[in-house]
Write a protein that holds these residues in place. Sequence first.
Motif, short mmCIF file in Angstrom:
data_model
loop_
_atom_site.label_atom_id
_atom_site.label_comp_id
_atom_site.label_asym_id
_atom_site.label_seq_id
_atom_site.Cartn_x
_atom_site.Cartn_y
_atom_site.Cartn_z
N ASN A 86 29.61 45.08 39.97
CA ASN A 86 29.58 45.91 41.18
C ASN A 86 28.80 47.21 40.93
OD1 ASN A 86 31.18 44.84 43.56
ND2 ASN A 86 32.63 44.47 41.91
N SER A 101 32.83 40.58 54.27
CA SER A 101 31.48 41.04 53.98
C SER A 101 30.50 40.62 55.08
CB SER A 101 31.01 40.50 52.62
OG SER A 101 31.00 39.09 52.62
N SER A 139 31.32 51.48 53.21
CA SER A 139 30.92 50.52 52.19
C SER A 139 30.88 51.19 50.82
CB SER A 139 29.55 49.92 52.53
OG SER A 139 29.60 49.23 53.75
N GLY A 187 34.45 51.73 49.55
CA GLY A 187 35.03 50.51 48.99
C GLY A 187 34.44 50.14 47.65
N ALA A 188 33.11 50.28 47.52
CA ALA A 188 32.46 49.98 46.24
C ALA A 188 32.93 50.93 45.15
CB ALA A 188 30.94 50.06 46.41
N LEU A 226 36.28 49.83 43.92
CA LEU A 226 36.15 48.64 43.08
C LEU A 226 35.70 49.00 41.67
CD1 LEU A 226 34.49 46.04 45.49
CD2 LEU A 226 36.65 45.73 44.30
N GLN A 228 39.11 49.07 39.02
CA GLN A 228 39.34 47.65 38.74
C GLN A 228 40.14 47.41 37.45
OE1 GLN A 228 38.06 44.17 40.31
NE2 GLN A 228 40.05 44.41 39.34
N VAL A 279 40.03 49.85 54.72
CA VAL A 279 39.11 49.46 53.66
C VAL A 279 39.79 49.58 52.30
CG1 VAL A 279 37.00 50.15 52.43
CG2 VAL A 279 37.00 49.97 54.92
N ASN A 301 42.18 46.55 51.93
CA ASN A 301 41.47 45.30 51.65
C ASN A 301 40.81 45.33 50.28
OD1 ASN A 301 41.50 43.32 53.98
ND2 ASN A 301 41.01 45.20 55.07
N THR A 302 40.34 46.51 49.86
CA THR A 302 39.74 46.62 48.53
C THR A 302 40.79 46.39 47.45
OG1 THR A 302 38.09 48.20 49.34
CG2 THR A 302 38.47 48.14 46.96
N SER A 356 41.26 42.79 47.02
CA SER A 356 40.14 42.21 46.27
C SER A 356 40.25 42.54 44.78
CB SER A 356 38.81 42.72 46.81
OG SER A 356 38.63 42.33 48.15
N LEU A 357 40.67 43.77 44.47
CA LEU A 357 40.84 44.18 43.08
C LEU A 357 41.83 43.27 42.36
CD1 LEU A 357 41.03 48.06 43.55
CD2 LEU A 357 39.31 46.86 42.23
#
Length: 421
Positions: free
Chosen positions: A150, A238, A260, A263-264, A267, A271, A320, A323-324, A327-328
């Motif tokens: 990422n 996405s 965006s 969120g990045a 991550l 993480q 966000v 949801n992040t 994903s993590l």
Amino acid sequence: MSLTLTQRLGLPSMRGQGALVVATLIDALGTGLYLPFSLLYFQRVAGLALPVIGGGLSLATALILPIIPFMGVLVDRFGAKPMVVVAQVLQALGFLGYLFVHSLVVLGVSALLVMAGARLFYVSFGVLIAQIASPDERDRWYGLSGATQNLGIGMGGLVAGFIVAWGGTIGYQTLIVANVLSFGLAALLLLWRTAPSPVRPARSADSSQGSRAVLANRPFLVLVACNVLFTLTLSLLSTGLPLYITETLNLSTVTLGILSAFGAGLLIGTQTLVMRLLEPYRRTRSLALASLLRALGYALLALALLLPHVLLVPYLFGVVALNTLASLITAPTVIALAAASSPAHLQGRYLAIYQFSWGIASALAPTLFTLLYALGPAWPWVALIGPTLIAGFVMVRLELYLPGQAVHVHPKEVARNEPAC
């Protein structure tokens, strides 16, 4: 002191494998340079129409899917590290071909090389991590590799914008050349600077069964089916979230970019820490928690339609973040669970079938989103709440049938003390 800090941050022991992390970063950096401008390159530089571009890339994707299981056979036979290098070379050759794309045929052949290399990379890289990491550090390694990728993609995307703005047509071609060089450099680093390839497990009597051994493992296939849904939800976000935010909620593209980047940043920055915090718990329970968070995130996205415009931006930052976090938890945990559930001598075949689920989800996401969105802007989120919760429940039930060393991050410590959650 340094080791203690490393442990607190959730980083794995990287002794002898630093070059692997650097190679992963370089690989992702090149991908980040190209990815945001891929369609624009084929349209503006190669001179192809958008339907031709979409058709060529879709056809290449469809042709690659059936051979993913065979890639697992190659990994088991020749080893994970050599196949990672082969994957890098295939992608370098494919992107080199993009410099000469002016017809559908050349586009299709080049795209086939790129996509075959990408799929082979994810199959073999997953096995390589499983081999170099100790069993209780696999989650940390998968988390670190995800954060590194990422970071590289984000850095590449940022630099690419300046290159294209400065160079025009030459700028687009520069991105392709830089991507070719990144794959070549990553392959050289893996060959030259990484620790020796792990000793491959000896073939056992059932290794001749090939992929049939995987297909006979029903608990593993249920895990793969759940991962189709996990990946589909990520792909839908996405694919559809930019459209939902800009067209349905009437927010600017600047707001979308900030969300965006937020969120990045989460991550990349959290993480490995998240993986450390989850280590005392069963991987199946962590995935169930992620499913619950994802379902809540979908519900909040649908409810955003009812909010006054002035509250949308802070509200979406919270959505966000939620949801992040899902994903993590999901991405490193599910591949660590898949790797730990597979016999060592068939790990390539098992993770190839696991990667096949990513291909299915990626192919379904655009069509599914557009069909649901046509019914109403909230439908893509509402429709997935139930299946997401069901997948979380299935994960909890599945822990009864998966190997104990796969369910637990630290199987040796389970008998002494396991949190009830």
